[in-house]
Design a protein around this motif. Structure first.
Motif, PDB file in Angstrom:
ATOM      1  N   GLY A  26      55.732  34.709  69.333  1.00  0.00           N
ATOM      2  CA  GLY A  26      55.416  35.041  70.723  1.00  0.00           C
ATOM      3  C   GLY A  26      54.339  34.121  71.256  1.00  0.00           C
ATOM      4  N   VAL A  28      52.115  32.722  74.396  1.00  0.00           N
ATOM      5  CA  VAL A  28      51.656  33.069  75.746  1.00  0.00           C
ATOM      6  C   VAL A  28      50.595  32.070  76.188  1.00  0.00           C
ATOM      7  N   ALA A  94      60.629  41.404  77.439  1.00  0.00           N
ATOM      8  CA  ALA A  94      59.463  40.517  77.410  1.00  0.00           C
ATOM      9  C   ALA A  94      58.668  40.620  78.711  1.00  0.00           C
ATOM     10  N   ALA A 108      55.111  33.645  79.052  1.00  0.00           N
ATOM     11  CA  ALA A 108      55.406  33.958  77.655  1.00  0.00           C
ATOM     12  C   ALA A 108      56.756  33.350  77.287  1.00  0.00           C
ATOM     13  N   VAL A 110      59.291  33.656  73.810  1.00  0.00           N
ATOM     14  CA  VAL A 110      59.492  34.184  72.462  1.00  0.00           C
ATOM     15  C   VAL A 110      60.554  33.337  71.761  1.00  0.00           C
ATOM     16  N   VAL A 132      55.705  39.611  72.586  1.00  0.00           N
ATOM     17  CA  VAL A 132      54.846  39.379  73.748  1.00  0.00           C
ATOM     18  C   VAL A 132      53.566  40.207  73.637  1.00  0.00           C
TER      19      VAL A 132
END
Length: 211
Positions: A26, A28, A94, A108, A110, A132
């Motif tokens: 994940g 971000v 997400a 984000a 993934v 996330v």
């Protein structure tokens, strides 16, 4: 002009875990605009081009901070994609995490490496949500103010003066020294007018500012 604070992530981060053989990462990052979010998504897709899926989701202002209507919240663009996973099993879960955590100016992605076992729609939704959530936790949530990006260009003779004014303002910036000197600034919206006035005053108006 509004100077209302909002929640976002403090820094780029990645959280990693496995579910029944599939590896999930994940990623971000904080971003201020749609083009920055799209650029982050593309970088992840290039770096993890061998992955089974790279599922994006973001919540960012649809326009520049200066275009927001005073007294109202910013217009947000919310986007997600399943990137080949079953419909509704990846992108929406997400994005839901970003909405539930009330964070914005955030992107984000993934990454999933398929491990040979199908997880089903419910299992995928839980995994993408978890990726996330853990990415946001790893990055940390902070309170932020709306910012605007400015481009400041000046001759070499004035570059020291301009840099001094920028540094004294305590704003984030990058400098590019070419035929002329160009500074890329990230300035809190409420401080833009004052900084522009200080730069013009210090250089007797010789500085070029793209707002």
């Amino acid at each position: 002009m509004t100077d209302e604070t909002y929640l976002t992530v403090a820094e780029p981060a990645t959280a990693t875990f496995e579910v029944r053989g599939s590896e999930f990462l994940g990623h971000v990052a904080p971003v201020d605009a749609v083009d920055e979010a799209e650029a982050f998504v593309e970088r992840v897709r290039e770096e993890y081009g061998d992955a089974s899926h790279n599922v994006p989701a973001y919540r960012v202002p649809a326009g520049a901070a200066s275009e927001r209507t005073p007294g109202s919240g910013p217009m947000l663009r919310e986007y997600s994609s399943d990137d080949g996973e079953p419909s509704g099993s990846a992108g929406k879960p997400a994005l839901n995490v970003l909405q539930q955590r009330e964070v914005r100016n955030v992107v984000a992605v993934v990454t999933r490496y398929y491990g040979g076992t199908n997880l089903g729609v419910g299992g995928l939704a839980r995994a993408y949500s978890r990726a996330v959530k853990e990415g946001v936790d790893e990055a940390g949530v902070v309170e932020e103010r709306p910012h605007r990006r400015l481009a400041v260009e000046t001759a070499y003779d004035d570059s020291g003066t301009v840099r001094g004014v920028i540094e004294s303002a305590g704003v984030e910036f990058d400098a590019d020294y070419d035929e002329r000197v160009r500074f890329e600034l990230r300035v809190p919206v409420a401080e833009v007018d004052d900084l522009v006035e200080r730069l013009n005053s210090a250089t007797s108006g010789r500085v070029e500012i793209d707002r």
